[in-house]
Design a protein around this motif. Structure first.
Motif, mmCIF file in Angstrom:
data_model
loop_
_atom_site.group_PDB
_atom_site.id
_atom_site.type_symbol
_atom_site.label_atom_id
_atom_site.label_comp_id
_atom_site.label_asym_id
_atom_site.label_seq_id
_atom_site.Cartn_x
_atom_site.Cartn_y
_atom_site.Cartn_z
ATOM 1 N N TYR A 1 5.447 -45.605 10.686
ATOM 2 C CA TYR A 1 6.319 -46.741 10.357
ATOM 3 C C TYR A 1 7.534 -46.273 9.554
ATOM 4 O O TYR A 1 8.663 -46.665 9.816
ATOM 5 N N ARG B 1 10.212 -46.601 12.333
ATOM 6 C CA ARG B 1 10.704 -47.973 12.221
ATOM 7 C C ARG B 1 11.743 -48.111 11.117
ATOM 8 O O ARG B 1 12.668 -48.899 11.223
ATOM 9 N N LEU B 2 11.557 -47.372 10.038
ATOM 10 C CA LEU B 2 12.511 -47.494 8.936
ATOM 11 C C LEU B 2 13.609 -46.439 9.007
ATOM 12 O O LEU B 2 14.593 -46.501 8.276
ATOM 13 N N MET C 1 18.352 -48.122 -3.113
ATOM 14 C CA MET C 1 17.595 -48.081 -1.868
ATOM 15 C C MET C 1 16.089 -47.988 -2.146
ATOM 16 O O MET C 1 15.274 -48.661 -1.501
ATOM 17 N N GLN D 1 14.635 -51.285 -2.990
ATOM 18 C CA GLN D 1 14.403 -52.118 -1.809
ATOM 19 C C GLN D 1 13.175 -51.642 -1.044
ATOM 20 O O GLN D 1 12.387 -52.450 -0.547
ATOM 21 N N ILE D 2 13.016 -50.316 -0.949
ATOM 22 C CA ILE D 2 11.833 -49.784 -0.258
ATOM 23 C C ILE D 2 10.580 -50.228 -1.007
ATOM 24 O O ILE D 2 9.587 -50.656 -0.410
ATOM 25 N N GLY E 1 10.162 -54.064 -0.328
ATOM 26 C CA GLY E 1 9.865 -54.405 1.059
ATOM 27 C C GLY E 1 8.547 -53.820 1.539
ATOM 28 O O GLY E 1 7.848 -54.429 2.345
ATOM 29 N N CYS E 2 8.233 -52.639 1.057
ATOM 30 C CA CYS E 2 7.004 -51.971 1.513
ATOM 31 C C CYS E 2 5.892 -52.104 0.484
ATOM 32 O O CYS E 2 4.979 -51.274 0.434
ATOM 33 N N PRO F 1 18.655 -43.978 6.608
ATOM 34 C CA PRO F 1 18.671 -44.663 7.915
ATOM 35 C C PRO F 1 20.095 -45.031 8.318
ATOM 36 O O PRO F 1 20.940 -45.226 7.488
#
Lengths: 376, 544
Positions: A243, A247-248, A275, A278-279, A282-283, A376
């Motif tokens: 993932y 995906r990321l 960043m 946020q990771i 979000g994760c 990314p």
């Protein structure tokens, strides 16, 4: 606590090397399973790097069903490794008909497909076969991917190696991963045997995953058919890796930021702080709580090791140019590469990702406090 | 009872009351403190006539009768003055000469609490002791296979997120494209639930605010507190402490004029905005601040005349549906603070909660969902609403969480559970159980009132007079003679005690489960209960 051993060597090696290293660490596994992952293959497979290889265990009936199924979707057998097993298995090892390692030609209509489309279809086929096998109890499928072989069985590693004659010359690989399982709280099931594999990513882990259920729920709801299985709480480590990277769009050095994010005060000081914040948010459901040591293999033939935030599991990496190994314990490393410079052995701690790249010249250490390489 | 009392349908004896005053004549010094302190004037100085008969034992003497008077304590029996069992009389009695006793059988008063056609209203909570949360056990102990962690020595990160968390893929995409990422707050998972400035006394409010500020600034615990209906003191709105406050906008919009006026002067953004659609204690009812408590200060903050009851409408009158509410209120509130403050609705637990949730999921702004279960408390509501309306929190939060899991949004919309947490004193265990059932955070009100301010209420109809402003402890009164009993410094001190001990207990629960670096939201494999039906309903293990 399971024992892990992985090796990356410029010269193709027999899987026996890894199983012997596991055997040295035998007090850490209970015979409830051994798993082998071979990649960057030597021997006859060297000539067919692109051909997807199906690894699994089949009954005679299952094999017939497999053949019918594969023929039906246009896959032709290119090469097969026949593992004939003696009539009487060693104590604790179930009686099996066929251990299958078979390389296929892609169907003609796949010729113009992109790599992503092929990858997606290969997963779908593997899952379909697995479902067919679970329904009839006649097939167990571990992997279906180019340049990858997986063998898993219940029993003692060395006994299984002898039983399956794994020292044969056509079975060699430059990347080896092996795990001896210490069963904890889930049923003895071959699908629970490490290493786990998904679309070129493979990991094995020791220690329980105490955050298993929320992680599993999160992955299963990502709308990707490959995030399934979970007979072992460690399978999620493979899927989180998949993932993170596919995906990321992050790199391997971000894997640890997903599973063991830094504390907020450290994120605030980090050059990629916004960043990482946020990771982390979000994760959040992918944060592991250990105690785990994870060893994994990437499609570019890198090997890596990470530890959980609490660093409650042993793990060491060492070797010499051209040959490096990752092991749960130093004695495993000693058994596999006795002539290395031991002063350069490295035990990754809670911030480190130890990586041996495809060139196999050195161990690279990524610390979580360093800037990210891939964005990314 | 006086001998000349007229007997009517609602004439009751002390035996018919739920609480009977036990008074010891020998110990009483007639100091009068108990009668002065009684919030409902249930007792008064009584004058008693005593007849003494001398039967004359000897042969030469005649029998005689003598009369005397003595003073003591008389319990009133009118429904309006029925003892509420608060035991303030016991608290102030220098000689331990008086205390309320619960009646041996069900009282008859309950049939007469509707004098003049006024259905009974009260403060407090559902009068039903016990909760299923108390029976949930934590069963997945790391033992030998993995080391259980040391709750006292490991580092723990006990934090949760409040606000809309994006899907990781979108999140990184927006970050790289400089897109809008919804505001998210990292907070302590135990939030002080919405209790309005009108419901609580100024000293209680001040104490809570001081305690919250201390926890944040001295203890490093990002504890947040919610205002409830009725706005927020103007000075607080303009202070740096606003960042510890979740401002609630409820259906009466009381106090929001003041908040809007303060907007340009705010030094800090509030932590979040909670839109209240319902309250667990009285689902389907709006807030209620009875006239007794609407003094000048409260009236000024709320923008209403003093001395009038303030029932909020049952729901926001400008909205007829969830989708409209989402479109109007949530986005308007985001705009008011420049999209920097998370906004989330709070509803009563209900069998229709999932419909609300499903709509929120589709809206990119909804910053969470608060669900308040039937065991929640309130400052004022009808007895029938409190006792009979509502939905238990456990299954509601579990259903909501599993619905989110099904759609993959479990990390995107935090669920905040409330209603009866710590009802029996097991605050950490109840909170941990709800977190493992899927709540991202829990809101508590009553537990805090009981532990930090000494609220005397219980689930057995004790006290429960928050509504009439006669709170014997000065917690829910606007009468300075009562609220000066409550020292805000002491409330702050107790609040800090509660939070620090809660933190220890929570660690004591999660450490043996091997968890320390992330709050174990949805870790349902750790939960078990000795009731097969409950286990099946909550999707946890049945263990005996």
């Amino acid at each position: 606590m399971c024992r892990l051993f992985a090796m990356s060597s410029a010269e193709p090696l027999s899987p026996i090397v890894a199983l012997e290293a596991l055997d040295v660490m035998r007090e850490g596994h209970d015979g409830s399973g051994v798993g082998l992952f071979l990649r960057d293959l030597g021997g006859p497979f060297e000539e067919m790097k692109d051909a997807p290889i199906l690894s699994g265990i089949f009954t005679e009936k299952g094999l017939k069903r497999l053949d019918a199924y594969m023929m039906n979707i246009g896959f032709m057998t290119k090469y097969k490794l026949s593992i004939k097993v003696p009539k009487t298995p060693p104590p604790g090892v179930p009686k099996r008909d066929v251990y299958l390692v078979r390389a296929y030609e892609y169907p003609e209509e796949w010729e113009n497909l992109s790599f992503d489309q092929i990858a997606e279809r290969l997963v779908r086929i593997r899952l379909e076969l697995r479902a067919m096998g679970e329904a009839e109890k006649d097939m167990i499928v571990f992997s279906f991917w180019p340049d990858v072989i997986m063998i898993k069985e219940i029993g003692e590693p060395i006994q299984i190696a002898e039983h399956l004659k794994l020292d044969r010359k056509e079975l060699k690989a430059r990347i080896l991963m092996a795990q001896g399982r210490q069963n904890t709280n889930y049923a003895i099931n071959l699908y629970a045997c490490h290493p786990f594999f998904l679309q070129g990513y493979s990991t094995m882990t020791n220690g329980e995953n105490t955050a298993f259920v929320p992680i599993r729920e999160f992955l299963q709801s990502r709308n990707f058919p490959g995030y399934t299985g979970y007979q072992s709480d460690s399978e999620v480590f493979t899927h989180i890796l998949h993932y993170t990277i596919t995906r990321l769009g992050l790199g391997i050095e971000a894997y640890k930021h997903v599973i063991t994010p830094l504390r907020d005060e450290d994120i605030a000081r980090h050059p990629d702080g916004p960043m990482l914040q946020q990771i982390k948010h979000g994760c959040r459901r992918l944060i592991i709580d250990g105690p785990n040591c994870v060893i994994g293999s990437l499609p570019d033939h890198s090997l890596f090791m990470v530890q959980d935030r609490k660093k409650l599991r042993p793990g060491v990496v060492g070797g010499k140019p051209g040959c490096f190994a990752f092991s749960s314990e130093i004695c495993g490393l000693d058994a596999a590469i006795p002539d290395r410079d031991k002063s350069r052995d490295f035990q990754p701690m809670y911030l480190d990702t130890a990586i041996v790249g495809p060139e196999r010249q050195e161990v690279t250490i990524c610390r979580q406090t360093s800037p990210l390489v891939h964005r990314p | 009872m006086p001998s000349n009392i007229p007997i009517g349908p609602s004439t009751l004896s002390t035996f018919d009351l739920p609480w009977q005053i036990l008074w010891d004549k020998d110990r009483c010094t007639l100091c009068g403190q108990c009668t002065a302190v009684c919030p409902v004037h249930a007792i008064e100085l009584g004058v008693f006539r005593k007849r003494t008969v001398d039967p004359a034992w000897g042969s030469g003497s005649k029998p005689s009768t003598s009369f005397s008077l003595y003073y003591g304590i008389r319990q009133k029996t009118a429904p309006a003055n029925a003892c509420v069992g608060c035991a303030m009389c016991t608290l102030v009695c220098p000689n331990d000469a008086i205390r309320p006793l619960r009646a041996e059988e069900d009282d008859k008063l309950r049939f007469h609490r509707n004098q003049g056609g006024q259905a009974r209203n009260r403060g407090g909570r559902r009068n039903v002791p016990g909760t299923v949360l108390d029976r949930i056990k934590f069963i997945r102990i790391s033992m030998l296979t993995d080391p259980a962690l040391d709750a006292g020595r490991h580092e723990f990160e006990i934090r949760t997120l409040l606000g809309r968390v994006l899907d990781p893929e979108d999140n990184l995409k927006f970050l790289n494209q400089n897109g809008w990422i919804p505001p998210v707050r990292e907070i302590y998972p135990l939030v002080i639930g919405s209790m309005s400035f009108g419901a609580l006394s100024p000293t209680m409010w001040e104490g809570l605010q001081m305690g919250v500020a201390y926890l944040n600034e001295q203890m490093g615990m990002p504890v947040r507190m919610c205002t409830g209906e009725g706005g927020c003191p103007p000075r607080l709105l303009r202070s740096r402490f606003l960042k510890y406050v979740i401002l609630q906008i409820a259906s009466g919009y009381f106090g929001w004029d003041e908040i809007i006026h303060a907007l340009p002067h705010m030094k800090e953004d509030p932590c979040a905005i909670e839109i209240k659609y319902g309250q667990g204690a009285k689902p389907g009812d709006g807030g209620l601040l009875m006239w007794y408590k609407v003094n000048k200060l409260i009236a000024a903050i709320r923008g209403v005349p003093p001395g009038v009851s303030l029932p909020s409408p049952p729901t926001h009158q400008t909205q007829y549906s969830i989708e409209e509410s989402v479109a109007k209120m949530i986005q308007s509130m985001y705009m008011a603070w420049g999209f920097r403050v998370p906004v989330y609705p709070k509803i009563s637990a209900t069998s229709t909660a999932l419909a609300v949730l499903n709509n929120l999921v589709r809206n990119p702004y909804a910053g969470g969902l608060g669900i308040d279960g039937e065991d929640g408390g309130t400052g004022a509501a009808y007895n029938v609403s409190m006792n009979h309306m509502g939905h238990p929190i456990a299954s509601n939060i579990r259903d909501a969480y599993l619905t989110l899991v099904q759609s993959g949004k479990q990390n995107e919309i935090p669920l905040i559970a409330g209603g009866g947490i710590g009802k029996s004193g097991n605050l950490a265990a109840n909170a941990a159980a709800l977190i493992m059932l899927g709540a991202s955070a829990v809101q508590v009100g009553k537990s805090i009132m009981q532990a930090a301010a000494g609220c005397l209420g219980s689930e057995t109809d004790r006290c429960n007079i928050c509504n009439i402003g006669q709170c014997p402890k000065g917690i829910t009164s606007q009468d300075p003679r009562l609220y000066r009993r409550l020292d805000p410094e002491k409330v702050a001190e107790r609040l800090v005690d509660v939070y620090v001990s809660f933190d220890t207990e929570l660690k004591k629960i999660i450490a043996p489960l091997g968890r320390s670096t992330a709050l174990p939201i949805g870790m349902s494999d750790a939960l078990g209960i000795d009731d097969r039906d409950v286990a099946e309903r909550l999707h946890i293990q049945y263990v005996v």
